[in-house]
Motif scaffolding. Structure first.
Motif, mmCIF file in Angstrom:
data_model
loop_
_atom_site.group_PDB
_atom_site.id
_atom_site.type_symbol
_atom_site.label_atom_id
_atom_site.label_comp_id
_atom_site.label_asym_id
_atom_site.label_seq_id
_atom_site.Cartn_x
_atom_site.Cartn_y
_atom_site.Cartn_z
ATOM 1 N N UNK A 167 49.425 51.067 41.608
ATOM 2 C CA UNK A 167 50.531 51.765 41.306
ATOM 3 C C UNK A 167 51.685 50.890 41.785
ATOM 4 N N UNK A 168 51.435 49.829 42.842
ATOM 5 C CA UNK A 168 52.595 49.162 42.965
ATOM 6 C C UNK A 168 52.649 47.934 41.621
ATOM 7 N N UNK A 169 51.455 47.416 41.436
ATOM 8 C CA UNK A 169 51.493 46.511 40.323
ATOM 9 C C UNK A 169 52.031 46.869 39.046
ATOM 10 N N UNK A 170 51.776 48.444 38.721
ATOM 11 C CA UNK A 170 52.426 49.080 37.819
ATOM 12 C C UNK A 170 53.955 48.982 37.670
ATOM 13 N N UNK A 171 54.401 48.810 38.773
ATOM 14 C CA UNK A 171 55.955 48.692 38.942
ATOM 15 C C UNK A 171 56.402 47.405 38.253
ATOM 16 N N UNK A 172 55.628 46.593 38.316
ATOM 17 C CA UNK A 172 55.921 45.230 37.997
ATOM 18 C C UNK A 172 56.040 45.286 36.331
ATOM 19 N N UNK A 173 55.147 46.015 35.630
ATOM 20 C CA UNK A 173 55.021 46.009 34.358
ATOM 21 C C UNK A 173 56.054 46.975 33.703
ATOM 22 N N UNK A 174 56.952 47.561 34.306
ATOM 23 C CA UNK A 174 57.792 48.468 33.757
ATOM 24 C C UNK A 174 59.417 48.101 33.898
ATOM 25 N N UNK A 175 59.737 47.660 32.574
ATOM 26 C CA UNK A 175 61.107 46.969 32.638
ATOM 27 C C UNK A 175 62.169 47.994 32.760
ATOM 28 N N UNK A 176 61.775 49.347 32.169
ATOM 29 C CA UNK A 176 62.786 50.538 32.102
ATOM 30 C C UNK A 176 63.581 50.814 33.375
ATOM 31 N N UNK A 221 54.978 41.152 28.697
ATOM 32 C CA UNK A 221 55.666 42.376 28.353
ATOM 33 C C UNK A 221 57.013 41.666 27.934
ATOM 34 N N UNK A 222 57.411 41.950 26.791
ATOM 35 C CA UNK A 222 58.872 41.555 26.174
ATOM 36 C C UNK A 222 59.726 42.871 26.245
ATOM 37 N N UNK A 223 61.058 42.688 26.829
ATOM 38 C CA UNK A 223 61.725 43.730 26.858
ATOM 39 C C UNK A 223 63.370 43.133 26.519
ATOM 40 N N UNK A 224 63.820 43.888 25.535
ATOM 41 C CA UNK A 224 65.077 43.038 24.774
ATOM 42 C C UNK A 224 66.317 44.235 24.888
ATOM 43 N N UNK A 225 67.615 43.896 25.523
ATOM 44 C CA UNK A 225 68.493 44.839 25.623
ATOM 45 C C UNK A 225 69.599 44.289 24.864
ATOM 46 N N UNK A 226 70.344 44.864 24.305
ATOM 47 C CA UNK A 226 71.653 44.633 23.552
ATOM 48 C C UNK A 226 72.742 43.915 24.603
ATOM 49 N N UNK A 227 73.097 43.003 24.413
ATOM 50 C CA UNK A 227 74.075 42.268 25.433
ATOM 51 C C UNK A 227 75.547 42.064 25.090
ATOM 52 N N UNK A 228 75.658 42.639 23.608
ATOM 53 C CA UNK A 228 77.189 42.682 23.047
ATOM 54 C C UNK A 228 77.263 40.999 22.652
ATOM 55 N N UNK A 229 78.498 40.787 22.108
ATOM 56 C CA UNK A 229 78.600 39.401 21.424
ATOM 57 C C UNK A 229 77.511 38.824 20.835
ATOM 58 N N UNK A 230 76.892 39.330 20.102
ATOM 59 C CA UNK A 230 75.856 38.748 19.310
ATOM 60 C C UNK A 230 74.766 38.391 20.097
ATOM 61 N N UNK A 231 74.633 39.028 21.398
ATOM 62 C CA UNK A 231 73.587 38.409 22.281
ATOM 63 C C UNK A 231 72.481 39.446 22.743
ATOM 64 N N UNK A 232 71.153 39.130 22.773
ATOM 65 C CA UNK A 232 70.207 39.892 23.520
ATOM 66 C C UNK A 232 69.964 39.484 24.726
ATOM 67 N N UNK A 237 58.107 39.207 31.098
ATOM 68 C CA UNK A 237 57.038 39.315 32.320
ATOM 69 C C UNK A 237 55.737 39.309 32.010
ATOM 70 N N UNK A 238 55.095 39.076 33.124
ATOM 71 C CA UNK A 238 53.583 39.017 32.844
ATOM 72 C C UNK A 238 52.743 40.010 33.778
ATOM 73 N N UNK A 239 51.573 40.411 33.262
ATOM 74 C CA UNK A 239 50.628 41.053 34.095
ATOM 75 C C UNK A 239 49.367 39.853 33.856
ATOM 76 N N UNK A 240 48.972 39.584 35.159
ATOM 77 C CA UNK A 240 47.984 38.541 35.023
ATOM 78 C C UNK A 240 46.764 39.199 36.031
ATOM 79 N N UNK A 241 45.536 39.130 35.337
ATOM 80 C CA UNK A 241 44.495 39.762 35.680
ATOM 81 C C UNK A 241 44.132 39.302 37.331
ATOM 82 N N UNK A 359 54.808 51.687 27.597
ATOM 83 C CA UNK A 359 53.743 51.099 26.742
ATOM 84 C C UNK A 359 53.068 49.896 27.250
ATOM 85 N N UNK A 360 53.715 49.265 28.306
ATOM 86 C CA UNK A 360 53.019 48.086 28.908
ATOM 87 C C UNK A 360 52.035 48.656 29.993
ATOM 88 N N UNK A 361 52.397 49.918 30.477
ATOM 89 C CA UNK A 361 51.485 50.476 31.582
ATOM 90 C C UNK A 361 50.209 50.845 30.724
#
Ligand code: FES
Ligand code: FE2
Length: 427
Positions: A167-176, A221-232, A237-241, A359-361
């Motif tokens: 459950x702690x490692x799943x926190x690493x996989x949770x960009x939200x 795990x890719x997470x993309x947020x709108x940063x304004x100014x034509x930027x994202x 992050x990575x889960x590694x076995x 989705x990453x979990x």
């Protein structure tokens, strides 16, 4: 939905369990080097009671806790040049578990050749001692960049968690959760520039686009947020076995030369050590600052000061004033402790209601279940390293950066992996 049977497969790692067989196919940290001084150290890992010690050459050995003679605790034993000697009747064992001496047995007796103590191979790197507790032949110890780094480039520590490792490692996989749990009134900690901008974006953009990609080592795990100014704002992050999370480092630094790692190692099914690595190959790590930062939230014995018993010292005034979202200070790992311990010692995943942001979990659990079942069928799970070629981690990319809007994050990351000479980045 995760079933009860799947939850057991994922969370039970004691000897003889499918999840335990799976975890034993990988090298795992068993102690920090700084813990192993001139006395044997009792350790528990994957529900096995063991003793870690150094022989006269300084080489670490990991052996069973109980003496095979009449089962006295070897962690009280005497350290000698060739190994560890039991206090009760003086039997001596080396790092490989061979019995070298039985001083109360008849002169010339060969009985010692029949006695073997459980012993696991060890490897020391980056301030930790790793051990391999699975079947032979042992795979290669992974040569992740941070494990090959000299002391000026990596800071290693650990913190005790009163919950199952998964459950702690799943926190690493949770960009939200970065937009909520770790929310800070940005700027108050004195940092400026890109770090501040990233924090602002995370606070405002609560619905990142999250997507996942399977890799030879686990899940990107890719997470993309709108940063304004034509930027994202892109975070990769990575889960590694089987139990590692790689993510952007201290202060938002990221890339193949700078990142952080959480390595969640079961003590037993209801507690674990999170080993933390802060790595920076170019600038080096600020050891003094990191020690202070970590030390403010860590008590004796690597136990956290904020615990479930003291309700993580939550401060409602801090929340009301807007200083933090959680009321639990500025230190992210303390927030995470709350999030991962409060579901209970072994999170009952049958009670969940997963959303699109999970989705990453979901992807990671599916991969882990496949790997566990594969081990039961006699296959090596992903990320077990058996050749020098595999032991180069050019493809392990960690990012947190602004990119131009419209740039495909996968192509962006793939082009970095293809063009960077990772070997040159090693120290
Ligand atoms: S119990 Fe260890 S030597 Fe007898
Ligand atoms: Fe977190």
């Amino acid at each position: 939905m995760t079933t009860r049977e799947e939850n057991d497969l994922l969370t039970r790692t004691g000897p003889g369990t499918p999840g335990g067989d799976f975890m034993r196919r990988y090298w795992q940290p068993v102690a920090l080097s700084e813990e192993l001084t001139d006395a044997p150290l009792p350790v528990k890992i994957l529900s096995e009671e063991l003793v870690l010690f150094r022989d006269g050459e300084g080489r670490p050995g990991l052996v069973g806790r109980l003496c095979p003679h009449r089962c006295a605790d070897l962690s009280y034993g005497r350290l000698e040049h060739d190994g560890i000697r039991c206090l009760y009747h003086g039997w001596l064992f080396d790092r490989a578990g061979a019995c070298l001496d039985q001083p109360a047995e008849p002169d010339g007796s060969a009985y010692k050749n029949e006695v073997k103590l459980t012993a696991y191979p060890c490897h020391e790197a980056a301030g930790v001692i790793l051990a391999y507790m699975g079947p032979q032949p042992a795979p290669l110890a992974p040569n992740y960049h941070f494990l090959g780094a000299p002391p000026k480039n990596v800071f290693s520590t650990k913190v005790h968690h009163s919950c199952n490792y998964l459950q702690a490692n799943e926190g690493n996989l949770d960009p939200a959760h970065l937009s909520f749990l770790h929310g800070l009134n940005v700027g108050r900690d004195g940092r400026k520039g890109v770090y501040l901008k990233m924090q602002e974006v995370m606070g405002k953009q609560t619905r990142p686009q999250i997507s996942v990609e399977r890799t030879r080592l686990g899940v990107r795990i890719y997470s993309v947020r709108d940063a304004g100014d034509d930027k994202s704002y892109l975070r990769l992050t990575n889960f590694v076995f089987p139990n590692l999370g790689f993510f952007a480092g201290d202060g938002g630094k990221s890339g193949p030369t700078s990142y952080s790692v959480h390595w969640h190692v079961p003590i037993d099914d209801e507690t674990h050590w999170r080993y933390d690595f802060y790595y920076d190959a170019v600038d080096g790590v600020d050891l003094d600052r990191l020690k202070v930062k970590v030390g403010t939230e860590l008590g004796p014995g690597y136990k956290p000061t904020r615990t479930r018993e003291n309700r993580y010292l939550q401060d409602r005034e801090e929340m009301k004033s807007g200083q933090t979202f959680s009321g639990m200070g500025n230190y992210f790992p303390s927030h995470d402790l709350f999030a991962v311990e409060t579901p209970g010692p072994i999170h009952d995943r049958t009670r969940e209601h997963l959303g699109a942001s999970d989705v990453a979990i979901v992807a990671t659990r599916r991969q882990m279940l496949n790997a566990i079942r594969g081990v039961q069928e006699g296959r090596d799970p992903p990320g077990v390293i058996r050749s020098d070629n595999e032991n180069v981690f050019n493809d392990l990319l960690i990012l947190a950066q602004m990119i131009d809007k419209g740039v495909d994050p996968r192509q962006h990351c793939a082009s970095i992996v293809q063009t960077r000479d990772y070997h040159a980045l090693k120290n």
